[in-house]
Design a protein around this motif. Structure first.
Motif: not given
Length: 166
Positions: A45-46, A70, A72-73
């Motif tokens: 997802r990064c 962000c 996301e991780c």
């Protein structure tokens, strides 16, 4: 034999960027990484692809780019690995080493131009290129400056304890 891709600089210089292994993603700690199952969702997802699995746990590889914080991780992780949400800085800061081109009378400002926090500024001087100055209080440790330095003169060091709580 190395199986992961190498950067262009590693190809031409013949060495990897030192001092960037074992960095926890934002919000994770070495203790919380013990809960990691190694599923790799954080790396998938990064958006900048800097999260890599090393020995089954996520770590940051700044030679591939920068961290945008962000989250996301953290959002992708099903385990309690990311103990704090919304982190916007790492426990380290950038350091400009003596191999810096500007410090060796060669005009270069690539690190300052890419710094999203504007933590690296250049001080004018008579008779030579501008010299880099790093404002550690502003530096988020995102790693943007590491991958763009043509000579690998940017390193990382642990944040001072006084500065870490700011």
């Amino acid at each position: 034999m190395r199986t992961e891709p190498i950067s262009r600089r590693e190809l031409f210089v013949g060495r990897s960027i030192a001092g960037t292994a074992g960095i926890c993603p934002p919000g994770a700690t070495p203790q919380s990484l013990e809960a990691c199952t190694g599923c790799g969702r954080c790396a998938e997802r990064c958006p900048t692809s800097i999260v890599r699995l090393a020995d089954g746990v996520p770590s940051i590889d700044f030679s591939l780019g920068e961290c945008t914080f962000c989250g996301e991780c953290s959002a992708a992780c099903p385990e309690p690995v990311f103990v704090s949400k919304g982190d916007t800085r790492f426990a380290h800061v950038a350091v400009v080493k003596d191999a810096c081109l500007a410090r060796n009378d060669i005009a270069c400002q690539s690190c300052g131009e890419c710094c999203p926090e504007q933590a690296i500024r250049f001080r004018p001087r008579i008779g030579g290129p501008f010299l880099p100055e790093l404002n550690e209080a502003v530096c988020s440790g995102c790693g943007a400056c590491l991958s763009v330095c043509p000579v690998g003169a940017i390193g990382l060091r642990a944040r001072d304890m006084e500065t870490a709580d700011v």
